[in-house]
Scaffold this motif. Structure first.
Motif, PDB file in Angstrom:
ATOM      1  N   LEU A 752       0.861  -1.183   0.000  1.00 41.71           N
ATOM      2  CA  LEU A 752       0.000   0.000   0.000  1.00 41.71           C
ATOM      3  C   LEU A 752       0.893   1.226   0.000  1.00 41.71           C
ATOM      4  N   ASP A 753       0.663   2.123  -0.934  1.00 39.40           N
ATOM      5  CA  ASP A 753       1.558   3.265  -1.116  1.00 39.40           C
ATOM      6  C   ASP A 753       1.201   4.420  -0.192  1.00 39.40           C
ATOM      7  N   ARG A 754       2.227   4.933   0.489  1.00 42.44           N
ATOM      8  CA  ARG A 754       2.111   6.151   1.299  1.00 42.44           C
ATOM      9  C   ARG A 754       3.297   7.039   0.938  1.00 42.44           C
ATOM     10  N   PRO A 755       3.154   7.812  -0.141  1.00 39.60           N
ATOM     11  CA  PRO A 755       4.273   8.641  -0.578  1.00 39.60           C
ATOM     12  C   PRO A 755       4.769   9.569   0.538  1.00 39.60           C
ATOM     13  N   VAL A 926       1.333  -7.568   4.401  1.00 38.76           N
ATOM     14  CA  VAL A 926       0.813  -6.269   3.987  1.00 38.76           C
ATOM     15  C   VAL A 926       1.822  -5.228   4.461  1.00 38.76           C
ATOM     16  N   VAL A 927       2.333  -4.446   3.544  1.00 44.38           N
ATOM     17  CA  VAL A 927       3.341  -3.438   3.881  1.00 44.38           C
ATOM     18  C   VAL A 927       2.854  -2.083   3.395  1.00 44.38           C
ATOM     19  N   VAL A 928       2.790  -1.124   4.321  1.00 49.32           N
ATOM     20  CA  VAL A 928       2.366   0.240   4.010  1.00 49.32           C
ATOM     21  C   VAL A 928       3.582   1.149   4.070  1.00 49.32           C
ATOM     22  N   GLY A 929       3.860   1.858   2.984  1.00 42.34           N
ATOM     23  CA  GLY A 929       5.023   2.733   2.983  1.00 42.34           C
ATOM     24  C   GLY A 929       5.183   3.462   1.665  1.00 42.34           C
ATOM     25  N   ASP A 930       6.284   4.154   1.528  1.00 39.28           N
ATOM     26  CA  ASP A 930       6.599   4.894   0.308  1.00 39.28           C
ATOM     27  C   ASP A 930       7.153   3.904  -0.717  1.00 39.28           C
ATOM     28  N   LEU A 931       6.311   3.501  -1.657  1.00 35.65           N
ATOM     29  CA  LEU A 931       6.693   2.439  -2.587  1.00 35.65           C
ATOM     30  C   LEU A 931       7.848   2.830  -3.493  1.00 35.65           C
ATOM     31  N   ASP A 932       7.995   4.098  -3.757  1.00 40.20           N
ATOM     32  CA  ASP A 932       9.135   4.522  -4.568  1.00 40.20           C
ATOM     33  C   ASP A 932      10.460   4.151  -3.904  1.00 40.20           C
ATOM     34  N   VAL A 948       0.435  -4.506  -5.678  1.00 37.89           N
ATOM     35  CA  VAL A 948       0.130  -3.203  -5.089  1.00 37.89           C
ATOM     36  C   VAL A 948      -1.387  -3.067  -4.986  1.00 37.89           C
ATOM     37  N   LEU A 949      -1.869  -2.793  -3.795  1.00 36.36           N
ATOM     38  CA  LEU A 949      -3.305  -2.657  -3.552  1.00 36.36           C
ATOM     39  C   LEU A 949      -3.721  -1.201  -3.620  1.00 36.36           C
ATOM     40  N   PRO A 950      -4.955  -0.932  -4.038  1.00 36.83           N
ATOM     41  CA  PRO A 950      -5.462   0.443  -3.942  1.00 36.83           C
ATOM     42  C   PRO A 950      -5.699   0.784  -2.479  1.00 36.83           C
ATOM     43  N   ALA A 951      -5.415   2.020  -2.090  1.00 42.13           N
ATOM     44  CA  ALA A 951      -5.534   2.407  -0.681  1.00 42.13           C
ATOM     45  C   ALA A 951      -6.981   2.539  -0.254  1.00 42.13           C
ATOM     46  N   SER A 952      -7.819   3.069  -1.118  1.00 42.64           N
ATOM     47  CA  SER A 952      -9.218   3.288  -0.744  1.00 42.64           C
ATOM     48  C   SER A 952     -10.021   2.017  -0.936  1.00 42.64           C
ATOM     49  N   GLU A 953     -11.116   1.947  -0.158  1.00 38.94           N
ATOM     50  CA  GLU A 953     -11.944   0.748  -0.227  1.00 38.94           C
ATOM     51  C   GLU A 953     -13.111   0.952  -1.192  1.00 38.94           C
TER      52      GLU A 953
END
Length: 953
Positions: A752-755, A926-932, A948-953
């Motif tokens: 899950l991307d968290r830029p 499940v890993v949440v972080g800055d994918l770049d 890569v999963l979409p963040a919103s449900e």
């Protein structure tokens, strides 16, 4: 709240005087630019006693104690908006941050007898969200890089402050202005009750601490009962209990308005920009008439009184207290400097005599406690164990008399000033927070009506002479004062002993549990009841658990939790507020909660009010109101909480992992937070709540556990009378099927991307077999050693050895069917992939070359067995354990025999449990972080396919 201790240092006086909330504000607050003494008066006073003058150190010192004050520039712009809000701006572009500090001119001095604690209680309420932001107040700041964020209350004022990146300034000003202008409508009975409970616990915690009752006694005994300083900031339990919703709302109306506030903005912003924003966010908020403000109420004489008490303290402490002038007097500088000469330093007079030379005390401190209405001078001495109070007081009195007669050398006074000036300069590096520039400017304006008063007054502080200090000593350090002595209770007294202190005594691992008999019976309506009598206190606790929970949500995830939440919104003849009031009237507590497999309703009542409390309990069970208007509010707040979960890495991971482990439509596939999905919560209707309640809450699907001061005959009769009308429906009980799922053949990784995230949140899940009594202890020991406690292998690796994480753990949820086992570790971004590799290494080695060690098992056994000593000390603890035992269908002796089963564990049993339950190569990650920054490294690990999963449900 600010709980700092007094120090008497100039830097602290100028910067850290927000107060010991509920006990005592920090000493020696605030400087004033006025002169601190009149040399002519001092000379007259000294020459009146020729003998004293002849021996005085001060008589020969003249102006030799002068120290050139530091050149501090703290330019500001001050402007009063049309609505009366005072705005102060300071430009400081050295860093791209801006600090905000709002001081409201209201503190506990504005309260009255019978309504104490309101100022502090309201400070807590102000962090509960506003009309336009009903969620947790801290939430947007926590994702915006905010620092130095807090709120404090003391006798004189309440303040709120934060430092934010420049780009978050609008958000911060919006939030602060929203709770200034749009807060009254957000104050609910629920929030009031919640924060009242928090404050009461805070009061208990403070009073439960060593010497925690001292300042309450000092306030009561040194001020007349009608003086606003005769009660502490935190107030009384009785007054907090009696605070009504209307009382609190009126408090907001009276005091939280622009004309009664000071707003300071400092940092990387121009005056023009700051004033534009201040007018934009605060300018439209109206002000009404502000209650008149007390300015001064000094006491004409000393309280010559002595009080001795015992408490759970390690050593005796002596307090001397004198009533002295308030902030703003000409003597405050000299009074404050006198405290530093007397104590607080190794070279101070009292420290040298009592701690170093005579060695009758372990510490000594003194401070000038300046406040708006009156001031006080404190001296506190902690006696060395075995020393008599009489002896120490005699030495203390001798030193104080000698000090008043002989004074102090100019050299020593000059050293103190220089040291404190240096500390002040270092402290002013900060623009916000405790002691920052916004604090200095706001304090100056509040106490002296001039933002520059404290800094400009440093020249007068530098001019205080040894004569000035000796003058205030002779004037105020009189034998007439209030004395408080707090001594240890007998068990804390240290006497001559025959004890070997060269080594720690061994711990006896023997634990024998003596639990009350469990008495089972069935009510006439078929409800099963288990009672454990415990008559130590006149209170009864109960728990009604019924099979349902999130696993019964069906196509509306979150329904069970919403049902539990709505049960407190009224029942029978009581709407939400009346229901809460009735509980308070009875001293009862009724609440509901929801888990994966069960919902439960908790109950507590005084023995004297048991019958009417049970009637209220019956209404919750049989006739909840589920009012439509309250459901709309609850759902709205619920959706806000879901959004907050999604904004946090941990919350987001907890929402995404379950459907990946069990499947979207599985009963356990809903978010682990229990909050459901936005679509499902939005669709919940009042009819859904009623249907859920009628389907699952029925006598043949429930178990009632009772612990407390009641006999079987008493409670059986009362329960039949109150719950007798609650009948099992004719329709058969619905069944809950929890299908089994297979573990994936190999590991899977979902990102899950968290830029821009500074950390990655790692979560790894594994579906475990259901809980089994036959190897439950082996499983717990196995899970504890690898990742279940602070000293587990995983935490020691990632936190203590590598310093990549604040903490890494694993938990296994206690479900009826297959259990989710979840490993979680927040780690620094650049160590995400290495942390995953280390995590896998620890689990693989645990299954291979490094199985649990004998020491690890022994440590677990000793700890777990010894913890049982405290596990059942309260009725609530006992109730919880029995309820769990009944849920699992276990016999009563299962709990009592737990220590023996743990002690009998073998290393082979624990190794077998690890091999049966753990499968790290089948983890779902499940890993949440800055994918770049982390995705390529994670893919390079080769653990399994990455998606890569979409963040919103």
């Amino acid at each position: 709240m600010d709980m700092r201790t007094a120090s008497g240092r100039l830097a602290l006086r100028l910067t850290l005087c927000a107060g010991l909330m509920g006990l005592l504000s920090v000493s020696g607050c605030d400087r004033h630019p006025s002169s601190s003494g009149d040399d002519e008066k001092v000379h007259k006073a000294l020459t009146a006693d020729k003998e004293a003058a002849a021996s005085s150190k001060a008589a020969a010192s003249g102006n030799e104690a002068f120290v050139q004050p530091p050149k501090i520039e703290l330019p500001f712009h001050k402007e009063v908006l049309k609505n009366g809000l005072t705005v102060i701006v300071h430009e400081d572009p050295k860093a791209p941050v801006v600090a905000i500090n709002i001081w409201y001119k209201v503190g506990s001095k504005d309260e009255t007898r019978g309504k104490t604690g309101f100022a502090h209680l309201f400070e807590h309420l102000m962090f509960n969200g506003s009309e336009n932001f009903p969620g947790e107040y801290f939430e947007p700041f926590q994702r915006s890089g905010a620092t130095d964020m807090n709120g404090t209350t003391n006798n004189d004022r309440t303040n709120y402050f934060e430092t934010v990146p420049k780009g978050a300034l609008d958000m911060a000003l919006w939030m602060e202005s929203d709770r200034m202008g749009h807060f009254k409508g957000a104050i609910s009975q629920e929030k009031l009750d919640e924060q009242r409970g928090v404050v009461k616990n805070e009061k208990r915690q403070g009073e439960n601490a060593p010497y925690g009752k001292a300042f309450d006694e000092i306030a009561t005994n040194t001020f007349p009962s009608d003086h606003p300083y005769s009660w502490t900031t935190i107030g009384s339990m009785e007054d907090l209990d009696q605070a009504s919703l209307e009382d609190v709302k009126q408090w907001f109306t009276d005091y939280y308005q622009p004309a009664n506030a000071i707003l300071v903005i400092a940092g990387d912003i121009t005056v023009a920009e700051a004033m534009e924003k201040a007018r934009k966010y605060f300018g439209s908020i109206p002000s009404t008439s502000v209650p008149p403000e007390l300015k001064n109420w000094e006491l004409p004489s000393q309280v010559n009184k002595r009080l001795e008490m015992t408490d759970q303290v390690p050593q005796t402490r002596i307090y001397y207290v004198w009533n002295v002038p308030a902030i703003g007097s000409k003597e405050e500088n000299a009074l404050d400097l006198m405290t530093s000469l007397l104590a607080n330093r190794k070279n101070s007079l009292l420290y040298r005599r009592l701690v170093r030379d005579e060695q009758v005390a372990t510490s000594v401190s003194a401070f000038y406690y300046g406040r708006q209405l009156a001031g006080q001078l404190f001296i506190m001495v902690d006696l060395k164990p075995g020393q008599s109070v009489e002896k120490v007081e005699k030495l203390l009195d001798e030193e104080l008399r000698e000090f008043a007669q002989s004074g102090v050398s100019a050299d020593e006074l000059r050293r103190i000033k220089q040291s404190e000036f240096a500390s002040l300069v270092k402290g002013l590096e900060k623009i916000g927070g405790f002691g920052g520039k916004t604090d200095i400017l706001a304090r100056s304006e509040f106490y002296y009506d001039d933002p520059g008063a404290l800094v400009n007054g440093l020249g007068k502080y530098a001019q205080v002479s040894a004569f000035d200090v000796q003058n205030v000593a002779q004037k105020w350090l009189k034998p007439q004062h209030f004395t408080l002595v707090i001594s240890p209770k007998d068990e804390y007294a240290v006497r001559e002993e025959d004890v070997d202190r060269s080594q720690l005594p061994a711990v006896d691992p023997t634990v024998e549990l003596e639990l009350p008999e469990q008495q089972a019976f069935t009510l006439k309506n078929g409800l099963k009841v288990v009672l454990a009598e415990r008559h130590d206190t006149p209170v009864v606790f109960m728990n009604l658990q019924y099979r349902s929970g999130a696993s019964a949500d069906g196509d509306k995830p979150g329904l069970a939790s919403v049902v539990a939440r709505m049960l407190s919104e009224g029942a029978g003849d009581y709407d939400s507020l009346a229901f809460s009031a009735r509980q308070e009237e009875l001293g009862a507590g009724i609440g509901a909660s929801s888990g994966l497999d069960y919902n439960s309703i908790s109950f507590s009542a005084l023995k004297t009010e048991l019958e009417p409390s049970l009637e209220l309990f019956r209404d919750v069970i049989t006739s909840p109101l589920f009012p439509e208007k309250d459901l709309v509010r609850v759902k709205s707040n619920w959706l806000d909480s879901i959004r907050q979960e999604e904004a946090q890495p941990q919350g987001l991971a907890m929402r995404k992992l379950p459907p990946l482990l069990f499947g979207e439509d599985h009963p356990y596939g809903a978010p682990l937070t229990g909050s459901g999905t936005p679509e499902a919560v939005e669709s919940i209707t009042r009819e859904d709540l009623i249907t859920f309640q009628n389907t699952w809450l029925r006598p043949d699907n429930a178990q009632l556990t009772v612990v407390g001061d009641v006999t079987k005959a008493e409670i059986e009769k009362l329960l039949n009378e109150t719950l007798g009308g609650w009948r099992t429906p004719k329709e058969p009980l619905a069944t809950l099927e929890i299908p089994s799922v297979e573990r994936p053949a190999k590991a899977r990784i979902f990102l899950l991307d968290r830029p821009g995230a500074q950390q990655s949140y790692i979560m790894a899940g594994l579906v475990m077999p259901p809980w089994r009594a036959e190897d439950a202890e082996a499983f717990s020991a196995m899970a504890s050693a690898i990742a279940g406690k602070f000293t587990s292998r995983l935490n020691m690796n990632l936190r203590e050895d590598k310093h990549w994480s604040y903490g890494a753990r694993a938990v296994s949820l206690d479900t009826e069917a297959q259990r989710p086992y979840i490993v979680f570790a927040p780690v620094q971004t650049d160590q995400t992939a290495p942390a995953m590799r280390e995590l896998l290494k620890e689990f693989r080695e645990y299954l291979g070359k490094r199985p649990i060690e004998e020491k690890e098992l022994k440590d677990y056994q000793d700890d777990e067995v010894l913890k049982q000593s405290a596990r059942f000390q309260t009725k609530g603890q006992l109730l919880s354990s029995i309820a769990w035992q009944l849920e699992k269908g276990l016999p009563p002796e299962y709990i009592a025999e737990y220590p023996q089963r743990v002690s009998a564990l073998s290393k082979a049993q624990v190794e077998a449990a690890a091999k049966e339950y753990l499968a790290p190569d089948q983890f779902t990650w499940v890993v949440v972080g800055d994918l770049d920054k982390i995705q390529k490294d994670i893919e390079a690990l080769g653990i399994g396919p990455v998606e890569v999963l979409p963040a919103s449900e």
